[in-house]
Design a protein around this motif. Sequence first.
Motif, PDB file in Angstrom:
ATOM      1  N   ASP A 196       0.843  -1.202   0.000  1.00  0.00           N
ATOM      2  CA  ASP A 196       0.000   0.000   0.000  1.00  0.00           C
ATOM      3  C   ASP A 196       0.873   1.246   0.000  1.00  0.00           C
ATOM      4  O   ASP A 196       1.532   1.541   0.995  1.00  0.00           O
ATOM      5  CB  ASP A 196      -0.913  -0.005   1.227  1.00  0.00           C
ATOM      6  CG  ASP A 196      -2.023   1.037   1.126  1.00  0.00           C
ATOM      7  OD1 ASP A 196      -1.762   2.108   0.550  1.00  0.00           O
ATOM      8  OD2 ASP A 196      -3.137   0.770   1.621  1.00  0.00           O
ATOM      9  N   PRO A 197       0.896   2.005  -1.105  1.00  0.00           N
ATOM     10  CA  PRO A 197       1.737   3.218  -1.145  1.00  0.00           C
ATOM     11  C   PRO A 197       1.324   4.256  -0.113  1.00  0.00           C
ATOM     12  O   PRO A 197       2.154   5.046   0.336  1.00  0.00           O
ATOM     13  CB  PRO A 197       1.545   3.727  -2.578  1.00  0.00           C
ATOM     14  CG  PRO A 197       0.286   3.093  -3.061  1.00  0.00           C
ATOM     15  CD  PRO A 197       0.180   1.785  -2.360  1.00  0.00           C
ATOM     16  N   ARG A 198       0.045   4.281   0.288  1.00  0.00           N
ATOM     17  CA  ARG A 198      -0.390   5.241   1.300  1.00  0.00           C
ATOM     18  C   ARG A 198       0.283   4.937   2.643  1.00  0.00           C
ATOM     19  O   ARG A 198       0.775   5.847   3.319  1.00  0.00           O
ATOM     20  CB  ARG A 198      -1.920   5.199   1.448  1.00  0.00           C
ATOM     21  CG  ARG A 198      -2.688   5.624   0.202  1.00  0.00           C
ATOM     22  CD  ARG A 198      -4.173   5.374   0.402  1.00  0.00           C
ATOM     23  NE  ARG A 198      -4.444   3.947   0.616  1.00  0.00           N
ATOM     24  CZ  ARG A 198      -5.638   3.466   0.986  1.00  0.00           C
ATOM     25  NH1 ARG A 198      -6.644   4.307   1.192  1.00  0.00           N
ATOM     26  NH2 ARG A 198      -5.807   2.165   1.150  1.00  0.00           N
ATOM     27  N   PHE A 199       0.271   3.658   3.005  1.00  0.00           N
ATOM     28  CA  PHE A 199       0.914   3.290   4.266  1.00  0.00           C
ATOM     29  C   PHE A 199       2.434   3.438   4.175  1.00  0.00           C
ATOM     30  O   PHE A 199       3.089   3.811   5.150  1.00  0.00           O
ATOM     31  CB  PHE A 199       0.551   1.852   4.640  1.00  0.00           C
ATOM     32  CG  PHE A 199       1.048   1.450   6.003  1.00  0.00           C
ATOM     33  CD1 PHE A 199       0.369   1.821   7.140  1.00  0.00           C
ATOM     34  CD2 PHE A 199       2.224   0.720   6.144  1.00  0.00           C
ATOM     35  CE1 PHE A 199       0.831   1.469   8.410  1.00  0.00           C
ATOM     36  CE2 PHE A 199       2.689   0.371   7.395  1.00  0.00           C
ATOM     37  CZ  PHE A 199       1.989   0.736   8.533  1.00  0.00           C
ATOM     38  N   ARG A 200       3.002   3.150   2.987  1.00  0.00           N
ATOM     39  CA  ARG A 200       4.448   3.286   2.826  1.00  0.00           C
ATOM     40  C   ARG A 200       4.879   4.731   3.050  1.00  0.00           C
ATOM     41  O   ARG A 200       5.889   5.005   3.698  1.00  0.00           O
ATOM     42  CB  ARG A 200       4.872   2.805   1.444  1.00  0.00           C
ATOM     43  CG  ARG A 200       6.391   2.912   1.209  1.00  0.00           C
ATOM     44  CD  ARG A 200       6.847   2.118   0.014  1.00  0.00           C
ATOM     45  NE  ARG A 200       6.176   2.525  -1.225  1.00  0.00           N
ATOM     46  CZ  ARG A 200       5.284   1.791  -1.877  1.00  0.00           C
ATOM     47  NH1 ARG A 200       4.921   0.607  -1.393  1.00  0.00           N
ATOM     48  NH2 ARG A 200       4.714   2.218  -2.989  1.00  0.00           N
TER      49      ARG A 200
END
Length: 828
Positions: A196-200
């Motif tokens: 998940d790029p948002r969490f990354r």
Amino acid sequence: MDVYQEAVDYLESQQVPAILEVEPDVLEEDVFQDEVVSSFLSPLQTESIDFPDTPTSCSVEDMLDRRLLVLKGILESEELYLRELETLLMPMKALRASAGTSQPVLSSQQVQTVFYQVPELRDMHQTFYSGLKARLDTHSETETCLGENQEPSHPGFELAVGDLFLKMVNQIGLYGGFIENYQKAVQVVRKCTQTDPRFRTLAESMTSNNGSARTKYTFEALLYKPLDRVTRTTLVLRDLLKTTPEEHKDLPALQEALRLSRSFLSGVNESSQCKREVTLSHGMRRQLIRDGFVVDVNEGEGSLRHLFLYTDLLLCTRFKHATKGKQSQYRFCWYLPLAGLKLRFLADQGPPSDSHLRTSHDIRSKMFLLRQQLKQRAKGSKGAAMAARARKKLEQLELMLFKHSPVHRLELHSPSGKSHSFLLSSLYELEDWREAIYKLTTGSIETVPPDLLTLTSACVKLRMTQQPPLHSSNAEDERSLCGTLSVAIHSADGLQAAACVYVCVEVDGYEFYDKQAKTHSSVLSTSPHWDQELSFQVDGAQNMRVLCVSQSDQQDDTVLGKESLRLDAKSLNNRWKRQTLHLGQVEVTLSLKYSPHPLEPPGSTAQRQLVFGVPIETVAQQQGVLVPHVVRCCVEEVERRGMDEVGIYRISGTTSEIGMLKAAFNSNLREAVTRLRSAEVNAVAGVLKLYFRELPEPLFPTDMFQRLAKTLDVPDSNSRLVSMLSLLQCCPDPNRHTFLYLMHHLQRVSERQDVNKMSLLNLATVFGPSLLRPPVAKLGHDFPPIDISQEVEVQVQVASCYLQCNNLPEAQIALPHDTEAEEETTHI
């Protein structure tokens, strides 16, 4: 003034070594880097304040003053830890809110897993911090109000904090749940970071205000903070107890808190797997691969350290010997994950300084005398106690030399920017370390953040190497060597590509003399030849190690192969024994000779064996050859890259460069040959000419000048050549073989005269005056006077006649080292 500086100034004023240390704020922190030291009380990165267990040399007032410093340090540490927990909890509400949407970042279950017990830990430490801060503030106000009118009792007795520590430790069980859940939380963070790029974005950019600086963390680094923190509790309490007088009312509460803390950590360690058994992400279990003693150079001066290589990390520790009522233990120094670790191998650290040489000589001289005393006492039945003391002293001196003598460095560079390096005096041992580390770093490694306190404590049981490699600790063996061991290195075969190669030989035994020697570096070749003799003075030698090393100007040295050979005094004698060692794919041919005899005391410094201006017979005898190395090396280098050079040997090289090369040959053969490879080729040719020109006696002794001049008058060319060859046989062996070696080389140069414009006559003109000189008129000697023009004509014509000879005998480069009837091929 900050608390740290205040602590340092106070301890120094009381003649107490200040071992406090704080690392500066960093802009970014990652779980795979060395943990940032958040407090000067950290038992991980730095030593805890090591006050004496019993206050025999300091007053109660001094103890209470130190106690106040410790408490202030704990308060600062708690404040930083709370900021880190707040930073970790900051996104929790937003993640919980998004869990109920159609596109959650984390599910409700994942949010619960990631932040399990973290709010409770924050509340526990917030309560402790607030209580401790209030009491320290009240104490500070009380001290100010008392001023000059303070009571006879020290105000430190009124500062009671034991109940606060006991209350916090009674809730330490919260950490048990966090520890059990830790691996699950890390797995969720790693998985979501990858998918998940948002969490990354969130996980890689969490920041905290630490005073005047902002620190950037990764999510995983913050998750590791509680795991790190709980391991420090015991040492913090121990330090506080060391500064709490026996009559202080806090003592019982602090002792109980320490007992509970130790009991909790012991239970956690026993219920969890040993950190050696941690399962890594690629299915392997963390295991101890090897360990040993090295000299760590990351703390200014070199320090003896015990190094442990695990499957996924390298751990550097300091061993603390057991004291009365305590157990031996290891103290953490540093660690590096193996993932992405880069190695740089430096085989030489340059020539030692004069002070270094003097120190080494002093240590070795004392060792030699102690060894002689031990030998004498061994013959009688008395003096056992004195012999034991002498042996103990010998071990101490050998340990000093072990820390003082390393010259080979292995540098370690991690992707996070951390760098460490260590030294060893044995190239063989250093290559063992390099091979083991490199083998692990080439695999798919992902480090599980270690519990460093537990891992370091486990080293006492896991260690394979119990003490530094001291020869004085080994049992005596009647088959060991005492005398002179000569090793003649002939050649190597099996190289996959042309390389400049040298051979390093190491022997063990008592360290009275240098135990390592190297040949010069060969010219670029797939089958290098040296025929170089190395000599060792040995006492108690049992093993010899041989390494074949490729040397490059652009890259680090590369060990092509290595092997260890057992030395047996019964199988070696005064005759040369030729054998071939298999060093991996490389085969090195060498000869050994051993001459037993009593040893002389070590010299004050390594005697410089000059080359230039010294009779050729002396140089040849020192080097164990018939053709001096300076002649061979210069000839090989000219033939490698100077055969097509116009005017080679006629056009002079730079005077300064020739002088530099001459000085190198007079001090260090290996360094000289290394410099030859990068020197301008005309300078190399100039060094060769200079060597012959500075010989005290030319290759043809001066008393042969008149006989050679008369030979030129023989009309028949065949008869003249026979006479000249006969006169050549009258020369000493080194003179004759060096002359023949040079003549064959110059003939090869003239074969390229279409390109280099150097005919036989040109070469004879250049070298003739150096190879043959007329005798100087002296008192009592009546030599017929010779015109200068006639002298030069004789010199040139003699050199030209030899150069034109098509059947000159071949030169023998080295002394025969293969007197044994059959050659032995050694497989170890």
